[in-house]
Design a protein around this motif. Structure first.
Motif, PDB file in Angstrom:
ATOM      1  N   UNK A  65       0.680  -1.229  -0.083  1.00  0.00           N
ATOM      2  CA  UNK A  65      -0.184   0.067   0.095  1.00  0.00           C
ATOM      3  C   UNK A  65       0.788   1.112   0.087  1.00  0.00           C
ATOM      4  N   UNK A  66       1.522   1.466  -1.127  1.00  0.00           N
ATOM      5  CA  UNK A  66       2.492   2.499  -1.090  1.00  0.00           C
ATOM      6  C   UNK A  66       1.820   4.050  -1.022  1.00  0.00           C
ATOM      7  N   UNK A  67       0.690   4.308  -1.584  1.00  0.00           N
ATOM      8  CA  UNK A  67       0.102   5.604  -1.451  1.00  0.00           C
ATOM      9  C   UNK A  67      -0.217   5.758  -0.071  1.00  0.00           C
ATOM     10  N   UNK A  68      -0.736   4.903   0.776  1.00  0.00           N
ATOM     11  CA  UNK A  68      -1.184   4.843   2.159  1.00  0.00           C
ATOM     12  C   UNK A  68       0.031   5.333   2.959  1.00  0.00           C
ATOM     13  N   UNK A  69       1.078   4.478   2.585  1.00  0.00           N
ATOM     14  CA  UNK A  69       2.484   4.810   3.603  1.00  0.00           C
ATOM     15  C   UNK A  69       2.988   6.161   3.215  1.00  0.00           C
ATOM     16  N   UNK A  70       2.995   6.832   1.797  1.00  0.00           N
ATOM     17  CA  UNK A  70       3.442   8.124   1.728  1.00  0.00           C
ATOM     18  C   UNK A  70       2.244   9.053   2.374  1.00  0.00           C
ATOM     19  N   UNK A  71       1.349   8.957   2.192  1.00  0.00           N
ATOM     20  CA  UNK A  71       0.212   9.806   2.781  1.00  0.00           C
ATOM     21  C   UNK A  71       0.473   9.901   4.575  1.00  0.00           C
ATOM     22  N   UNK A  72       0.849   8.768   4.919  1.00  0.00           N
ATOM     23  CA  UNK A  72       1.098   8.830   6.266  1.00  0.00           C
ATOM     24  C   UNK A  72       2.276   9.575   6.715  1.00  0.00           C
ATOM     25  N   UNK A  73       3.192   9.557   5.761  1.00  0.00           N
ATOM     26  CA  UNK A  73       4.457  10.376   5.896  1.00  0.00           C
ATOM     27  C   UNK A  73       4.257  11.708   5.544  1.00  0.00           C
ATOM     28  N   UNK A  74       3.097  12.085   5.258  1.00  0.00           N
ATOM     29  CA  UNK A  74       2.975  13.413   4.482  1.00  0.00           C
ATOM     30  C   UNK A  74       3.968  13.961   3.274  1.00  0.00           C
ATOM     31  N   UNK A  75       4.077  12.940   2.495  1.00  0.00           N
ATOM     32  CA  UNK A  75       5.083  13.136   1.726  1.00  0.00           C
ATOM     33  C   UNK A  75       4.393  13.270   0.190  1.00  0.00           C
ATOM     34  N   UNK A  76       3.948  14.239  -0.136  1.00  0.00           N
ATOM     35  CA  UNK A  76       2.971  14.819  -1.285  1.00  0.00           C
ATOM     36  C   UNK A  76       3.985  14.566  -2.440  1.00  0.00           C
ATOM     37  N   UNK A  77       5.191  14.889  -2.607  1.00  0.00           N
ATOM     38  CA  UNK A  77       5.978  14.720  -3.821  1.00  0.00           C
ATOM     39  C   UNK A  77       5.994  13.122  -3.927  1.00  0.00           C
ATOM     40  N   UNK A  78       6.298  12.402  -2.904  1.00  0.00           N
ATOM     41  CA  UNK A  78       6.348  11.099  -3.188  1.00  0.00           C
ATOM     42  C   UNK A  78       4.972  10.227  -3.699  1.00  0.00           C
ATOM     43  N   UNK A  79       3.880  10.704  -3.193  1.00  0.00           N
ATOM     44  CA  UNK A  79       2.568  10.536  -3.658  1.00  0.00           C
ATOM     45  C   UNK A  79       2.538  10.736  -5.077  1.00  0.00           C
ATOM     46  N   UNK A  80       2.791  12.064  -5.591  1.00  0.00           N
ATOM     47  CA  UNK A  80       2.814  12.175  -7.129  1.00  0.00           C
ATOM     48  C   UNK A  80       3.628  11.216  -8.030  1.00  0.00           C
ATOM     49  N   UNK A  81       4.826  10.889  -7.411  1.00  0.00           N
ATOM     50  CA  UNK A  81       5.817  10.215  -8.044  1.00  0.00           C
ATOM     51  C   UNK A  81       5.178   8.764  -8.117  1.00  0.00           C
ATOM     52  N   UNK A  82       4.607   8.327  -7.263  1.00  0.00           N
ATOM     53  CA  UNK A  82       4.105   7.054  -7.250  1.00  0.00           C
ATOM     54  C   UNK A  82       2.746   6.836  -8.097  1.00  0.00           C
TER      55      UNK A  82
END
Length: 701
Positions: free
Chosen positions: A304-321
């Protein structure tokens, strides 16, 4: 009343033992203080130069640890033993390697120490020098013949826990001694691909310690160096983490890139928790590494990559994924229960974690999922199309040969059969029906055991089937026989030691000899190692003792009956069948003119074991039989033919007086005359004129 002078208490004087212990403690302390003067005084007072302090340290070992060459020489001159061991098995020689003192090492070698000697944990002086980065000591020991690729030897108990097996190179990698690593590989020929007992190679040892700030730079340097030396990038640590995952955990984009440039790496391989390198990068919020992995084709549809990135508040990571097609998913695991009892927990773990599929096969190639070791590699748990399997992994060329052999076993009842296979990346994955235990493991656990006779019947049939295919096994060990949930035994040859018979009788004979040992091993419940067990270990009071002895002897002597005939040996007969056989013989010989000649085979070596049988049988039973209620009196002689006649008459003309006295006839006669069946059988079999009398049709066979 005043005490007399004689009865007054006096101050106790120290015992000789206490004084010696006091001197010993002072001597060790003086050595550790590097106080030569006090050492000499204490030795003059009688301090034991080989006394031991806490944890078994001798003064000599303490002097070596203090790096005091003069003290070492003095103690040796005073009789210090260079071979003395601490409680952990370490010697002054291994201490000298830790100190890195070449002169002291040379001094000990002159005393006759074995350069590859090791302590209880398997550490040699060479390994200690590598661990502590003592390069001069390492080079000296190598020049004197130290084994650069020696693996750490440990006890059997530790080996079962996958401890030990590490080399000096792994030690240097783990401790971050880059210069020592280069020396070991470039100057001493250290093998970069040897694995320890947890299947970890030098690269894994280097990267596992790389997360520590003080080790990061050296781990990166060592990692790049080992990659240039052709190290296997697919090795895993004890948690199933690949070198790529460890490099991501270190947050080293350079190493990640270098690893990805190796074409043989699986970018989506996962650890025991099902985490891939990309999952780890997202969890650590390392955008650069995540981007690199995505660009190289890492899957974004697992975890669940998007959920993990959201939990980290990593917006750039979400966009990348999302750019690489990642989607928010909710995982719901099915409630699945394996058939296997022994491998249940590991199978459930395999079922629930993510693994990149190899065709229809799901497998996790790491120690916790390994169910057996062989000289050709490990056997691992697997799920092929949802079916529980045992998986043998081979290079494609060798795998093709193995596949052809196992396909020949398809119609055999007790040879391990091939279930399915897969090919990928130059490897062949041979899948077999999953077994619960091998024979060695089975015998160590008394519950739910197969009867020894049933086990040996299946073992004999397995070897017969292999011989019928034209192969001699040449490695009939308990660990090569596998037992499934239903108690069925199968023979395999994962070490590939079988040979084509092609008329070579000596190959068949060697299998028969090995089978004799296996029979003894089974009958004694595996209490002794296979090569140590003998006929002396058999229980002499067993109802099958005589038959078992004869069966073993027949196998050792390469009996002309071969396995086909020996599979019908009286050992395998039930008690009722043995008694029925004895009864039947009188009916076959009663009309012969010279009945005694039947039991006089031309080459017979055994004499009748009960020449006074009329004195051994219950006297009341004999009296009733010699004076029947109906019929004429008859005097039985001590000849074997008359004993067989009595057995036949007794059972054919039952008398309640006898039954009440001895109970079951078969039980009684086989207990009183335990060697009778095998004597009669062999006497008939060895007599060419009457050998057909020994043939018996037993439905239980």
């Amino acid at each position: 009343m005043e005490p007399t002078a004689h009865s007054q208490q006096e101050a106790p004087t120290p015992s000789r033992t206490e004084a010696a212990e006091d001197l010993a403690l002072k001597l060790n302390a003086a050595v550790r203080d590097r106080n030569m003067k006090d050492v000499l005084k204490l030795l003059e007072k009688g301090a034991d130069v080989n006394s031991k302090a806490e944890c078994g340290w001798t003064p000599l070992q303490s002097a070596v640890q203090a790096d005091e060459e003069d003290l070492v020489r003095l103690l040796l001159d005073k009789g210090a033993c260079p071979h003395a061991r601490k409680d952990n098995g370490g010697t002054a020689f291994t201490e000298a390697a830790i100190a890195g003192n070449v002169k002291i090492l040379e001094l000990f070698l002159d005393c006759g120490l074995n350069i590859n000697d090791h302590d209880d944990n398997g550490f040699t002086a060479f390994m200690e020098a590598a661990w502590y980065g003592r390069e001069d000591a390492l080079k000296f020991l190598y020049s004197k013949g130290a084994n650069v690729n020696l693996r750490r030897a440990v006890s059997e108990e530790k080996a079962k826990l996958h401890k030990g097996g590490a080399t000096a190179l792994m030690d240097a990698c783990k401790e971050g001694h880059f210069s020592v690593v280069k020396t070991l590989v470039q100057e001493m020929g250290a093998d970069v691909n040897i694995c320890d007992n947890k299947d970890r190679n030098a690269l894994i040892h280097a990267l596992k310690e790389g997360c520590a700030k003080e080790r990061y730079e050296s781990a990166v340097s060592i990692g790049h160096f080992l990659l240039d030396c052709g190290v296997d990038v697919n090795s895993k640590d004890e948690c199933g983490k690949t070198a790529l995952i460890l490099a991501v955990e270190m947050r080293s984009p350079g190493l990640v890139k270098a690893l990805l440039e190796k074409g043989e790496i699986d970018i989506d391989d996962a650890d025991e928790e099902g985490n891939t390198a990309l999952m780890v990068a997202v969890e650590k919020n390392d955008y650069d590494i995540a981007e690199l992995l995505c660009e190289k084709g890492a899957r974004t549809d697992i975890g669940n990559l998007i959920a993990v990135a959201n939990r980290n508040r990593a917006h750039n990571m979400v966009r990348l994924l999302r750019q690489y097609n990642a989607r928010l998913v909710s995982d719901t695991l099915k409630d699945w229960e394996p058939n296997s009892k022994r491998w249940r927990d590991q199978l459930k773990k395999l079922y629930n974690i993510y693994r990149p599929m190899i065709g229809k096969l799901k497998i996790f190639q790491y120690t916790q999922q390994r169910i057996q070791n062989t000289s050709q590699g490990g056997i691992y748990l697997g799920l092929h199309g949802g079916t529980e399997v045992a998986v043998r992994i081979s290079r494609s060329t060798e795998g093709d040969k193995e596949k052809r052999f196992f396909e020949q076993c398809g119609n055999c009842e007790h040879l391990l059969k091939l279930f399915q296979f897969e090919k990928a990346g130059g490897y062949m994955y041979l899948c077999f029906p999953l077994w619960e235990k091998n024979l060695e493991e089975h015998l160590q656990e008394p519950e739910d055991q197969i009867g020894y006779k049933d086990a040996l019947r299946m073992i004999f049939q397995a070897v017969r089937e292999l011989h019928s295919l034209g192969f001699a096994h040449q490695d009939l060990r308990p660990s090569n026989f596998f037992i499934d949930l239903d108690g069925k035994i199968y023979l395999a040859d994962f070490d590939n030691k079988r040979k084509l018979i092609e008329g070579k009788k000596e190959l068949v004979n060697s299998d028969l000899e090995a089978l004799s040992k296996l029979v003894l091993y089974v009958l004694t419940g595996g209490r002794k190692p296979l090569q140590q067990v003998s006929t002396e270990d058999l229980a002499a009071d067993s109802s099958d003792y005589e038959e078992a002895l004869d069966l073993v002897s027949s196998l050792v002597s390469h009996d002309e009956r071969g396995l086909e005939g020996l599979s019908k040996h009286p050992y395998f007969w039930s008690k009722q069948t043995r008694f029925k056989f004895l009864k039947s013989i009188w009916n076959k010989i009663k009309d012969l003119y010279n009945r005694k000649a039947v039991f006089r085979a031309p080459n017979a070596t055994e004499s009748f074991p009960y020449p006074s049988w009329t004195k051994e049988i219950d006297k009341d039973v004999l009296g009733i039989m010699e004076n029947p209620r109906k019929g004429r009196p008859f005097k039985y002689s001590n000849d074997v033919t008359d004993l067989l006649r009595l057995i036949r008459n007794l059972d054919e003309h039952p008398d309640t007086r006898i039954s009440n006295r001895i109970g079951d006839h078969a039980e009684y006669f086989l207990k009183v005359f335990p060697a009778l069946t095998i004597y009669v059988y062999n006497s008939l079999r060895q007599n060419p004129e009457y050998s057909n009398f020994a043939d018996i049709q037993d439905p239980s066979l």
